[in-house]
Structures are given as structure tokens and as C-alpha cells.
Design a protein around this motif. Structure first.
Motif, PDB file in Angstrom:
ATOM      1  N   ALA A 170       0.839  -1.205   0.000  1.00 40.02           N
ATOM      2  CA  ALA A 170       0.000   0.000   0.000  1.00 40.02           C
ATOM      3  C   ALA A 170       0.868   1.246   0.000  1.00 40.02           C
ATOM      4  O   ALA A 170       0.643   2.187  -0.768  1.00 40.02           O
ATOM      5  CB  ALA A 170      -0.929  -0.013   1.213  1.00 40.02           C
ATOM      6  N   ALA A 174       1.253   4.018  -2.904  1.00 33.32           N
ATOM      7  CA  ALA A 174       0.991   5.433  -2.624  1.00 33.32           C
ATOM      8  C   ALA A 174       2.201   6.280  -3.030  1.00 33.32           C
ATOM      9  O   ALA A 174       2.061   7.347  -3.630  1.00 33.32           O
ATOM     10  CB  ALA A 174       0.668   5.618  -1.139  1.00 33.32           C
ATOM     11  N   TRP A 177       2.449   6.460  -6.810  1.00 30.33           N
ATOM     12  CA  TRP A 177       1.438   7.342  -7.394  1.00 30.33           C
ATOM     13  C   TRP A 177       1.779   8.804  -7.165  1.00 30.33           C
ATOM     14  O   TRP A 177       1.559   9.658  -8.032  1.00 30.33           O
ATOM     15  CB  TRP A 177       0.038   7.015  -6.873  1.00 30.33           C
TER      16      TRP A 177
ATOM     17  N   PHE B 163      -7.769   0.847 -11.472  1.00 30.98           N
ATOM     18  CA  PHE B 163      -6.492   1.381 -11.027  1.00 30.98           C
ATOM     19  C   PHE B 163      -6.683   2.493 -10.005  1.00 30.98           C
ATOM     20  O   PHE B 163      -5.985   2.561  -8.996  1.00 30.98           O
ATOM     21  CB  PHE B 163      -5.689   1.886 -12.222  1.00 30.98           C
ATOM     22  N   ALA B 164      -7.659   3.347 -10.258  1.00 28.56           N
ATOM     23  CA  ALA B 164      -7.927   4.443  -9.329  1.00 28.56           C
ATOM     24  C   ALA B 164      -8.349   3.894  -7.965  1.00 28.56           C
ATOM     25  O   ALA B 164      -7.948   4.413  -6.915  1.00 28.56           O
ATOM     26  CB  ALA B 164      -9.007   5.364  -9.893  1.00 28.56           C
ATOM     27  N   ASP B 166      -7.450   1.019  -6.744  1.00 26.65           N
ATOM     28  CA  ASP B 166      -6.244   0.445  -6.164  1.00 26.65           C
ATOM     29  C   ASP B 166      -5.423   1.533  -5.473  1.00 26.65           C
ATOM     30  O   ASP B 166      -4.993   1.383  -4.311  1.00 26.65           O
ATOM     31  CB  ASP B 166      -5.442  -0.218  -7.306  1.00 26.65           C
ATOM     32  N   VAL B 167      -5.239   2.652  -6.157  1.00 27.74           N
ATOM     33  CA  VAL B 167      -4.468   3.760  -5.582  1.00 27.74           C
ATOM     34  C   VAL B 167      -5.196   4.349  -4.368  1.00 27.74           C
ATOM     35  O   VAL B 167      -4.585   4.631  -3.330  1.00 27.74           O
ATOM     36  CB  VAL B 167      -4.215   4.852  -6.637  1.00 27.74           C
ATOM     37  N   TYR B 169      -7.226   2.932  -2.183  1.00 26.79           N
ATOM     38  CA  TYR B 169      -7.101   2.125  -0.969  1.00 26.79           C
ATOM     39  C   TYR B 169      -5.648   1.999  -0.529  1.00 26.79           C
ATOM     40  O   TYR B 169      -5.365   1.909   0.676  1.00 26.79           O
ATOM     41  CB  TYR B 169      -7.769   0.759  -1.147  1.00 26.79           C
ATOM     42  N   ALA B 170      -4.719   1.992  -1.492  1.00 26.47           N
ATOM     43  CA  ALA B 170      -3.302   1.958  -1.111  1.00 26.47           C
ATOM     44  C   ALA B 170      -2.961   3.200  -0.291  1.00 26.47           C
ATOM     45  O   ALA B 170      -2.331   3.124   0.764  1.00 26.47           O
ATOM     46  CB  ALA B 170      -2.419   1.875  -2.359  1.00 26.47           C
ATOM     47  N   ARG B 171      -3.425   4.350  -0.768  1.00 25.57           N
ATOM     48  CA  ARG B 171      -3.138   5.577  -0.030  1.00 25.57           C
ATOM     49  C   ARG B 171      -3.828   5.604   1.329  1.00 25.57           C
ATOM     50  O   ARG B 171      -3.261   6.043   2.326  1.00 25.57           O
ATOM     51  CB  ARG B 171      -3.607   6.781  -0.843  1.00 25.57           C
ATOM     52  N   PRO B 375      -7.193   9.428  -6.469  1.00 26.01           N
ATOM     53  CA  PRO B 375      -6.312   9.913  -7.534  1.00 26.01           C
ATOM     54  C   PRO B 375      -7.026  10.874  -8.479  1.00 26.01           C
ATOM     55  O   PRO B 375      -6.391  11.420  -9.364  1.00 26.01           O
ATOM     56  CB  PRO B 375      -5.880   8.636  -8.245  1.00 26.01           C
TER      57      PRO B 375
END
Lengths: 434, 434
Positions: A170, A174, A177, B163-164, B166-167, B169-171, B375
Motif C-alpha cells: 500500500a 501510494a 502514485w 487502477f484508481a 487500487d491507488v 485504498y493503497a493511499r 487519484p
């Protein structure tokens, strides 16, 4: 419907091998370009490639299990180009050109297999060498590095629980990105993925490539990874590497031949390739010497890839040289590819904006930047400076000087001889982080 | 082995409903504690609960589809306590006590069903009310809020590609983990999850609870969410809410009864519960009035939960009051639960360290902090101040004053009357963000 796919679970838990390299296309595109030339012009030359870990404090043989390493290398040797891959290599346009690979070369490639390797442990490091015909051993460079780097990541993550892994990725996502968002501010920039050899893992490289596609769109010009280029309809990018002048130089029979060897490489190269593939890699024996002795026609080439000098100083010297040769730098291309991170990319871009065409081949810091991502303290996920270089050809030592003495490779006496011949001008020691 | 589980894929693509609330235990523990008391002492009292969106600029009826909302509410009405859940409620120790729920209450609970709801659109908002016996309507508060908040998240994310997401939840995970690392610096702290009602989604709340378990270990004392407590062997935490004094006050027949109503709640409460469940929620009609008129025995209770005054000022006033009553604050407990974020938690903790026992009930900023994570530009993933309050009981308007006039609810004339009776001392308008 069952929540757990029992068959898959059992399969996963009895997994014998999770192959790191699953295709011979999982390599850098320039290896194939160089291979066609080696196949065509130097089929009898032998070349030994050797693993060189510049991060001597990292004891690879303690971090990576020898049995696992052998399994991965052995698995890579079982690979052949698949039908689909062969058709794609033959049918795809590369650098805008149809049939960049000759049918005879492709016919030979169909039966390509990675040659045997030699592996032993010494002082906590692996001695990994690939000896034999250059046209075979050259192809080990990228898979060998990718295997060792991914085994090192895996080994570092063995102690992580599922939650720690979740947080690790994660954070890495982050972080990645955030980089794309910074790069997006430079709409005219051209960035490509050069990160295969140093990647944290194949899947992570793929994610980073997807992130660049999503994040910077047209500014992302492609990837050096042929498999990812094929699978994601990106441009496969890359030109040539130090192994060409290194082998040519080692085979030189006298000082004059040695001094001419970098230009002989270029002459041979342009028999095969043109246009945007006419990129000079000038630093094998020092960029200053290269420019000083270069014949005028070298200035007609499309661009340069300065790979070891500090990007702004290195680029400026090349631009100055173009001007002296009566060339307009604005029509020329500089490809930066040495240890780039977002800061150096932005700084270099801002510096050269409007002065020259630019492209950034982003490697380690793109595909293996996990610093600060692990929820537990570890430095074993930090990328290291690991290379696989040609060290010997037809029984003679091969040498690289580089613009950065810390990146020189080869026999010390031989390095001294090369330095005498090419000179030391503009060589500046810089810390090699990755 | 097939890479795609075809049956699962088809099932996912023909999904009729992805239920947000899947268990009647997916609620706050204090609702069950209050429910037992309501069931035991006020089985005939009617109470209407109403959704109140304090973020009037957010048009819920435009963000959330009415059909989807009805489906989710209807689905919640189909739920019953399962056998496993009933056995756990009867067999688990809560706050160190066996059989906190009477067998007769549990027998009644076995057949519990959420009562009908009334839903209509007005001026871009939803009017959502639950009218009927208090012992039924009270249980709508948490699922109704969780449903609306998660439908709002889902609606905001409909435009996001894979993809958005994914980003995103990663953030969010990276952000959440950074919070746990900051909180870990305070080893003696006690933090619990109070974020059910405001959560981004059920799965995200569960992830945040896991993150706290992994990240701060023993400092994470439990969750208000009964289902998560059961499933993850955490303590189920919570005591009582404003609805008790609000209903008691609304039912008062004269000014004196009205002034006494907050203390009558406490007297009734201690017939059922003791120890760490003897927590005073003092701010329903202003903490200053509550402390001024409180009988001495209130000072014997274990602690207070200041819920609308600024935490340091509010806590200091209670400590001062304890001292006046001859109590040693170091043996007392303050539970902070109003709009906490990591900064206020750390600041409050540092301020009161060594002076009083503390616990932090962390809500919205724990389970629904996606600011800066998307994102793409959107404010629709930012949590809003949405509550579900008792507005009427046995035909009389119910009112909350709070220490923060921005958090007052109810009929304006009635608020004015309450203010006359309880006074305005120490009430300070603060921005209600969440």
C-alpha cells in the motif's frame, strides 16, 4: 458458492517453484537488438558475463538461498520463445520500422536457450558467471539480475505477516502514485521504464508500468521490457549497452584499434539500425575521450545516452560538442538513464527544456523503491547496485572505465592501461547508490 | 487450473445486492446495553429517530439512489440474530462481567426485527424516520447511518476505474498505518474503535480495526462494533448515548422533572450496570448545568465521556469538579470521543498524562478518512456530519443542547425552553466537521 477455491489453495500450498522469469521476452529490448548484431557479425566470439555486486556490505549469499537461486536459474534455462512471442517479434513495428529483425535471425532465435551458468559462494557473495558464445551468454544479463533482485526481495519479506505485506505494498503504491503526480506537472516530458534488471519483482514492475500509463499518459513512451511491451501494447524501447564497446575494445590488437573500437561499434550498429536507434552510449571509456576522438559522422546520429556523468554537466558537454560540429542541439536527443529519481528527472528536464530533445529511462527508483515502506525496520528491501557485466572475451579481459570511476569494471592492470590510452579527463567519482 | 473461477465471476456480475449490514450485531455495543434497559423499564415508550445531515451542502438524495437505499434498508429488516450470535451474547464476558444480558432479554432479542422506516426526498435530502416503540426504533440508528455512509462512498467510487480504486485504498492504508505509527509512540495510551456509524464501508472498518490490532497492540482496547468484536475476539466497548437523557427529558412533566432527568437516567442505568460501564455522558443539556446540579453520588461513578466540549477544556472542568467532590482524578476515567484525529488524541493524551485515566473512542477519522487519497479530484469521499437522533417521544419533541450549539438538535422553541432551564454556561460554538 464456496468461499475458498480448495483446489487452488492446495495448489498454492504445495507450490514447488514460483518462477521469477517466465518468458525469454522478459528481458530488455536492447538485448535483442544487440543480439541480432552479435549473431550477424560475431557469431564466433566468446564472452563471459559476471555478476558484480557493488554493494559489498550486502552479503547476497547470506540473504539468498543457493538452492532457490539454482532453481530459478535452472527454470530460466528451460524457457524457449513461444510461438506467439516469435510472431509478435516478427510482426510488430519497433521504432516505427517493420521487420527490424531479419527472418534468419528470428529462425535462429526460435531455438534459443540460455546457456549453462557457473555458481559458487565466496566470502558471503555469489560468484555467478556465464561463459560461452557471446550470442548466448549476453542474454543472461537481465534474467540473472531480475532473479537475484527478486529473490532478495522475497527473502526480505519472508518474515512479514500478511498485514505487514499489505501495508508494504500500500505504501509503495501510494509512493509511486505520488511520483506520477509530480511528473504529470511536466506535460512535455518523455519517460520510459528501464527498470527490469533492478525490479523488486515482476508483478511490481508491471504495476509500476500500469501506474505510469494511468498517471502520465502520453508522457510515458514505453518500456524496455519486451514482455510487458507485448502484453500491454506499449513501445519496446532501448538501443545498445556497454558490452559492445567493451568486447570490441578487448578484441583490439593494438592501441590504435583500441582507440577506434567505440566508433567501430557505431559503424557496425548502423548497418542494422537507423533513426531513433542511432543513439550513442559514449561513456564506456570516458565521454571526454569519446568526444575528443569521434569522427564527424558521429554528430549526425540522433542522440546520446549519457549514462554515468552527472546528467546536467554530462548533457551540457554533449550539447557543446554538437554545436562545435555544427549541429542544432534542438533537433538532437539526450536519453538520461543513470540513477534517476523524480527530483533529478525534474531538475534535468527543467534545465534542458527547449535546448534539446530529452527522454528519461527510469530504472531502479521506478521499479524498486521501497525505502520507508516496510512497517518493520529493514534495509533488505533497499535496492542495491548489482550489475552483470562482460568480463572476458576470447580469453582477454574486458574493461569499462565509465565517467564515474566507481562504476569502472574489470581487471585493475587493464583499467590502468585503458586510462593511459583514453585519458582521465572529466571523470568524477560519484556515489553509486543504485 | 483455471485462472478465472467462472462461476464466481458470473455470480459477481449478476449481483443483485451487496448488503452493507449483514448482521444485527453490526451495530454499536451501547445500543444493546441501552436496549436492555429500555426493554426492562420503558417497553411502552414510543420514540421516533430521524436522520439529520448537518452537512447541508451535501445533497444526499442526489448522491445516493433511492432504490438502492430502500434495498439496503429492506435487507437490514430481514436480519435476525443468528444462533451463534445469541450464544455469544449470552456466553461472552463484557466489561469483565458474565451474563451482562438477562436471559429474558436475550429470549426477547432472539425475535428482534428492525421496524419499518419512512423515507422521502425533500430538497435534495432524505427524510428518513423510524417511528414506533423505542425498544425497536433505537436499533435503527447505527445500521441506518452505516448504510447511508457506505452508499455514499460507493456512489462516489462508481466513476473510478480499477487502477484508481487500487491507488485510493493503497493511499488510505498508507495513511492509516502512518497514524498507528504515531500512536505507537504513546505506549500507555488506550484507544478503541468507535467508527461504525461513520465508516467508509464495513470492509474498510474491519481493515482499520486490524491495523490498530497490528499497529498498537495492547493499546488498542477494543471496538464498539459488536460483530467485529465477536469475529476478532476483541472487547466490545461502549456505554450509553444521548438518547437516554433526551427521552427522559422529553417525558418530564414539569421543570423540576426536566432538570432531574439526566440524573434519573444514571440511577436507572446503575440498576443494570456497574464498574467501567458507570460512565457519565454529561453534555446532553450542557455539561456546566449537569455538573452544577449533579447529586454527590454521580462523583462516585467511574468516569465521564465528554462528547462535545473541546477535550482539554472539557476534561479539565470535570477534573476540577471531581476534586471539589473530594475525588482523586487519577482513579477516574475520561473517555474522549468527539471528532478525534491523531493530533487531538496526542495533544489530549499529553495534556492529561498522569492526571487522570484516559481512553479515546476514535470514530470518523479512524474509519472514514479518505481525504487526499483519491487519484481524481472529489470531495464526495470526505466524511460528513450525519447523525440519527431521537426527535420525538410519546408525541413530545426531544431535544439535545450539547456543549456545542452547532450540535444541538430538535425543535427550536423547545431548545429555547431547555436553554432557559439548563442555562448557557460554557457552551462554545465549534465547527462540526464530522
Amino acid at each position: 458458492m464456496a468461499r475458498t477455491d480448495i483446489a487452488r489453495r492446495v495448489y498454492n500450498h504445495t507450490w514447488k517453484l514460483d518462477p521469477i522469469v517466465r518468458s525469454l521476452l522478459d528481458t530488455d529490448f536492447y538485448k535483442l537488438l544487440m543480439l541480432q548484431m552479435i549473431w550477424g557479425m560475431h557469431p564466433k566470439v566468446d564472452a563471459t558475463f559476471s555478476l558484480i555486486n557493488r554493494a559489498t556490505s550486502v552479503k547476497l549469499a547470506e540473504e539468498i538461498d543457493e538452492g532457490e537461486l539454482r532453481e530459478q536459474l535452472d527454470h530460466a534455462r528451460t524457457l524457449r520463445f513461444s510461438k506467439k512471442e516469435m510472431i509478435w517479434l516478427g510482426g510488430n513495428n519497433f521504432y516505427g520500422r517493420k521487420q527490424i529483425f531479419e527472418p534468419e535471425f528470428l529462425a535462429w532465435l526460435e531455438n534459443f536457450q540460455l546457456p549453462p551458468y557457473h555458481l559458487e559462494k565466496r566470502d558471503g557473495q555469489y560468484e555467478l558467471t556465464f561463459a560461452g558464445p557471446w550470442v548466448l551468454t549476453s542474454m543472461w544479463e537481465i534474467p540473472a539480475l531480475a532473479i537475484i533482485n527478486e529473490l532478495r526481495s522475497r527473502s526480505a519479506m519472508k518474515a512479514f505477516g500478511p498485514f505487514a505485506l499489505d501495508v508494504l505494498y500500500a505504501r509503495a503504491k501510494a509512493k509511486m502514485w505520488d511520483k506520477t503526480e509530480r511528473l504529470k506537472m511536466l506535460p512535455e516530458i518523455k519517460i520510459s521504464d528501464f527498470g527490469t534488471r533492478r525490479r523488486h519483482s515482476f508483478l511490481w514492475q508491471r504495476w509500476c508500468v500500469e501506474a505510469l500509463k494511468e498517471g502520465i499518459g502520453e508522457a510515458f513512451t514505453g518500456t524496455s521490457n519486451v514482455l510487458l511491451a507485448m502484453d500491454t501494447d506499449l513501445e519496446a524501447l532501448g538501443t545498445n549497452a556497454h558490452e559492445l564497446p567493451m568486447v570490441y575494445a578487448a578484441l583490439a590488437n593494438n592501441e590504435d584499434e583500441l582507440k577506434q573500437s567505440p566508433y567501430k561499434v557505431l559503424r557496425d550498429w548502423q548497418r542494422y539500425y537507423g533513426g531513433n536507434l542511432l543513439i550513442v552510449l559514449p561513456d564506456a571509456f570516458g565521454t571526454a575521450a569519446f568526444l575528443r576522438d569521434a569522427p564527424d559522422w558521429v554528430a549526425d546520429w540522433t542522440g546520446f545516452r549519457p549514462d554515468s556523468a552527472p546528467p546536467i554537466e554530462g548533457g551540457e558537454r554533449i550539447i557543446e560538442w554538437w554545436r562545435k560540429k555544427g549541429q542544432d542541439p534542438r533537433s538532437k536527443l539526450l536519453i538520461f538513464s543513470d540513477g534517476l529519481d523524480v527530483d533529478t528527472i525534474i531538475e534535468t528536464y527543467r534545465h534542458f527544456e527547449g535546448k534539446v530533445r530529452m527522454s528519461f529511462g527510469w530504472g531502479t527508483n521506478l521499479t524498486n523503491d521501497f525505502e520507508g515502506c516496510a512497517p518493520v525496520e529493514t534495509d533488505r528491501l533497499n535496492a542495491i547496485s548489482l550489475v552483470c557485466k562482460v568480463t572476458e572475451t576470447n580469453g582477454r579481459p574486458a574493461v569499462k572505465l565509465s565517467d564515474n570511476p566507481a562504476k569502472a569494471t574489470g581487471d585493475k592492470k587493464e583499467i590502468a592501461r585503458y586510462l593511459r590510452i583514453f585519458g582521465e579527463k572529466d571523470r568524477v567519482e560519484q556515489l553509486v547508490k543504485v
